[in-house]
Design an enzyme around this catalytic site. Structure first.
Site, mmCIF file in Angstrom:
data_model
loop_
_atom_site.group_PDB
_atom_site.id
_atom_site.type_symbol
_atom_site.label_atom_id
_atom_site.label_comp_id
_atom_site.label_asym_id
_atom_site.label_seq_id
_atom_site.Cartn_x
_atom_site.Cartn_y
_atom_site.Cartn_z
ATOM 1 N N CYS A 183 97.412 59.933 56.823
ATOM 2 C CA CYS A 183 98.391 59.668 57.662
ATOM 3 C C CYS A 183 99.439 58.439 57.275
ATOM 4 O O CYS A 183 99.014 57.940 55.973
ATOM 5 C CB CYS A 183 98.232 59.764 58.967
ATOM 6 S SG CYS A 183 96.938 58.728 59.631
ATOM 7 N N THR A 184 100.174 57.934 57.860
ATOM 8 C CA THR A 184 100.920 56.786 57.539
ATOM 9 C C THR A 184 100.023 55.505 57.294
ATOM 10 O O THR A 184 99.796 54.906 56.463
ATOM 11 C CB THR A 184 101.933 56.442 58.371
ATOM 12 O OG1 THR A 184 102.856 57.446 58.728
ATOM 13 C CG2 THR A 184 102.864 55.297 58.041
#
Length: 243
Positions: A183-184
């Site tokens: 994810c980020t």
């Protein structure tokens, strides 16, 4: 010249008093001239802050004097402008909402893969034991559209609460493979990897997420840019604003 330091950080750690801690942290941040967002919940802390470097780092150093946050690590990047309009500190039920109370990373994380190791795996498509490696993007569809790892699975979820059902629906495609969720910045893939492992999938999480990968490896194997939730909108593999 880029003079605004941006940091993102999170830590799953038990917090018995998130509501009473909220005004304390807001007062400290405002006193240092910081802007951004801090989320507090009984499961931990999630923060995005920007300001003068000495003030941002000073805030984090002070936060770490609390033993609950002693192991907090940050990801840094720079911008010429302040990407946040105000300083918000919020008390939430979860620091990243999944609506699965049994998923508690503070009680035990899924195994992690560091960026350098993942880069090596991407070269061959296999892990160190020779098993097929599958990358799984746990972000929302609109984020993925800005950029993702080449060949990564994208289940087109619209919000993170949809991830557990999507994982169950795709379980048979993943069994027997080494799945790396990403994810980020790491917070979503940390919960996602635990869900996958509960479903009998050999899942790992990318340590530090995409931002950590950019910091340690660069953009090798990644197509496009990374969406971030502030005024910069997206950053490139050099962690420079592009939005």
């Amino acid at each position: 010249m880029a003079s605004v330091l941006n940091i993102s950080a999170y830590l799953f750690t038990p917090i018995a008093d998130p509501a009473s801690l909220r005004p304390v942290l807001r007062e400290r941040a405002v006193a240092r001239g910081l802007r951004g967002t801090i989320l507090l919940a009984e499961e931990g802390i999630n923060l995005f802050l920007a300001g003068a470097a000495e003030e941002v780092r000073g805030f984090v150093d002070e936060l770490r004097t609390d033993e609950r946050f002693a192991s907090l690590t940050t990801k840094e990047s720079w911008s010429t402008d302040q990407p946040f309009g105000k300083m918000l500190v919020k008390h939430k039920r979860e620091i990243i909402r999944m609506d699965r109370p049994a998923i508690r990373p503070a009680a035990g994380r899924a195994p992690a893969v560091d960026p350098v190791t993942l880069r090596r795996w991407l070269d061959t498509g296999r892990d160190d034991d020779g098993r097929e490696v599958v990358l799984l993007d746990t972000r929302n569809a609109f984020e993925v559209d800005h950029g993702t790892f080449s060949g990564a699975l994208d289940w087109r979820i619209q919000k993170f609460t949809e991830f557990p059902d999507a994982a169950a629906a795709h379980r048979d495609e993943l069994v027997g493979k080494t799945v790396v969720s990403f994810c980020t910045g790491g917070i979503r893939c940390e919960k996602a990897a635990l869900v996958l492992r509960e479903d009998g999938i050999d899942a790992r999480q990318l340590e530090g997420g995409i931002l950590g990968y950019f910091e340690h490896v660069g953009g090798d194997g990644f197509d496009g840019e990374c969406f971030v939730f502030d005024g910069r909108r997206t950053v490139d593999a050099g962690l420079q604003p592009t939005g």
